[in-house]
Design a protein around this motif. Structure first.
Motif, PDB file in Angstrom:
ATOM      1  N   GLU A 160       0.745  -1.205   0.199  1.00  0.00           N
ATOM      2  CA  GLU A 160       0.008   0.140   0.074  1.00  0.00           C
ATOM      3  C   GLU A 160       0.730   1.269  -0.055  1.00  0.00           C
ATOM      4  OE1 GLU A 160      -2.317  -3.468   1.578  1.00  0.00           O
ATOM      5  OE2 GLU A 160      -0.575  -2.622   2.059  1.00  0.00           O
ATOM      6  N   MET A 161       1.865   1.247   0.874  1.00  0.00           N
ATOM      7  CA  MET A 161       3.055   2.387   0.829  1.00  0.00           C
ATOM      8  C   MET A 161       3.598   2.764  -0.621  1.00  0.00           C
ATOM      9  SD  MET A 161       4.113   4.958   2.591  1.00  0.00           S
ATOM     10  CE  MET A 161       3.942   4.571   4.535  1.00  0.00           C
ATOM     11  N   MET A 213       5.801   2.066  10.039  1.00  0.00           N
ATOM     12  CA  MET A 213       5.430   2.920   9.287  1.00  0.00           C
ATOM     13  C   MET A 213       4.254   2.260   8.565  1.00  0.00           C
ATOM     14  SD  MET A 213       8.523   5.505   7.986  1.00  0.00           S
ATOM     15  CE  MET A 213       7.593   6.612   7.409  1.00  0.00           C
ATOM     16  N   THR A 214       3.087   3.127   8.334  1.00  0.00           N
ATOM     17  CA  THR A 214       1.817   2.580   7.687  1.00  0.00           C
ATOM     18  C   THR A 214       1.357   3.554   6.563  1.00  0.00           C
ATOM     19  OG1 THR A 214       0.351   3.447   9.012  1.00  0.00           O
ATOM     20  CG2 THR A 214       1.074   1.645   9.735  1.00  0.00           C
ATOM     21  N   ALA A 215       0.824   3.041   5.608  1.00  0.00           N
ATOM     22  CA  ALA A 215       0.228   3.651   4.532  1.00  0.00           C
ATOM     23  C   ALA A 215      -1.319   4.323   4.932  1.00  0.00           C
ATOM     24  CB  ALA A 215      -0.182   2.769   3.462  1.00  0.00           C
ATOM     25  N   SER A 216      -1.736   3.962   6.046  1.00  0.00           N
ATOM     26  CA  SER A 216      -2.726   4.502   6.597  1.00  0.00           C
ATOM     27  C   SER A 216      -2.652   6.025   7.507  1.00  0.00           C
ATOM     28  CB  SER A 216      -3.609   3.678   7.481  1.00  0.00           C
ATOM     29  OG  SER A 216      -2.802   3.093   8.574  1.00  0.00           O
ATOM     30  N   GLU A 219       1.039  11.193   7.766  1.00  0.00           N
ATOM     31  CA  GLU A 219       2.478  11.822   7.936  1.00  0.00           C
ATOM     32  C   GLU A 219       3.457  10.808   7.583  1.00  0.00           C
ATOM     33  OE1 GLU A 219       2.772  12.765  12.164  1.00  0.00           O
ATOM     34  OE2 GLU A 219       1.172  14.403  11.969  1.00  0.00           O
ATOM     35  N   HIS A 220       3.106   9.484   7.936  1.00  0.00           N
ATOM     36  CA  HIS A 220       4.205   8.644   7.389  1.00  0.00           C
ATOM     37  C   HIS A 220       4.327   8.551   6.006  1.00  0.00           C
ATOM     38  CE1 HIS A 220       3.550   5.900  11.112  1.00  0.00           C
ATOM     39  NE2 HIS A 220       4.331   7.060  11.174  1.00  0.00           N
ATOM     40  N   VAL A 221       3.262   8.741   5.099  1.00  0.00           N
ATOM     41  CA  VAL A 221       3.325   8.602   3.603  1.00  0.00           C
ATOM     42  C   VAL A 221       3.926   9.904   3.234  1.00  0.00           C
ATOM     43  CG1 VAL A 221       1.793   8.845   1.558  1.00  0.00           C
ATOM     44  CG2 VAL A 221       1.125   7.404   3.380  1.00  0.00           C
TER      45      VAL A 221
END
Length: 245
Positions: A160-161, A213-216, A219-221
């Motif tokens: 997803e990321m 780190m998650t795609a949801s 801020e991470h994206v």
């Protein structure tokens, strides 16, 4: 819905024999076994596998691994003739259900074929999944892949990321953890909290955050995309497209 995390190493055309691939695989599995207890034993498909096991136990010795790679040569669908330039391929797993899977393609040197790859898909079973999806563990897994296979780049992230930050069909995939070979060029200055660790003399491991780190998480994206942009400006992201046959 859980994101699908994976660890992947990629390298371009590299002609290697089954024996050379077997030596790399022996080192890879030896190092991988030190990363987590669930990585100690692997299995493969085949007729006559014991019913009480997930499959045929994977060999550990170089000669046995060489024979296994020779069995995994790519062939034409009609005459079953070996296509030498497409190298060797094998899939393996470590459990009957909710397994961690490994996909290996190596020794390929066709200028228009797909890349050589080593992919590891962690189990979806808790609490093992939670234990594996930690920066120190994934850093060890990536180091094992890099040391054994000497890829051009590698990463640990979720599909997803990748879908959110990837901009070209042919480029280095950025992730929570990303490895870049020294062959790619020189690293630019990167913002905190990115941690840069050398992997021997081969390249650098970038750890974007000590936390998952998650795609949801927007801020991470955004941060992953920002680091990707800095690396792209330094000429480290774009890859040449395969030649047209």
């Amino acid at each position: 819905m859980k994101e699908r995390y994976y660890v992947g190493a990629y390298w371009g055309p590299r002609q290697e024999t089954a024996l050379e691939c077997a030596r790399r695989a022996e080192l890879f599995f030896l190092m991988l076994a030190r990363c987590d207890p669930t990585f100690a034993q692997w299995y493969r498909a085949g007729r006559g596998a014991p019913r009480d096991l997930p499959g045929h136990p994977m060999p550990q010795e170089v000669k046995e691994l060489e024979a296994l790679f020779l069995q995994g040569r790519i062939r034409t669908s009609s005459s079953r003739k070996v296509i030498e330039e497409l190298g060797f391929s094998q899939i393996m797993w470590n459990a009957k259900k909710a397994a961690t899977d490994i996909h290996l393609s190596c020794g390929a040197y066709s200028p228009w074929g797909g890349p050589n790859v080593c992919l590891l898909y962690p189990t979806t079973e808790e609490p093992i999944r939670k234990r594996l999806l930690r920066a120190p563990v994934l850093a060890q897994v990536l180091t094992s892949m890099v040391t054994a296979w000497d890829p051009d780049f590698a990463m640990a992230t979720s599909s997803e990321m990748v879908n959110l930050v990837e901009k070209r069909k042919w480029e280095v995939r950025m992730g929570w953890l990303t490895y870049l070979s020294r062959r790619r060029g020189t690293l630019p200055p990167l913002p905190e909290p990115v941690r840069i660790e050398p992997v021997g003399e081969l390249g650098w491991l970038l750890i974007l955050s000590p936390e998952l780190m998650t795609a949801s998480n927007p801020e991470h994206v955004a941060f992953t995309a920002h680091v990707r942009e800095l690396l792209d400006r330094a000429g480290l992201i774009e890859l040449p497209a395969p030649a047209t046959p």
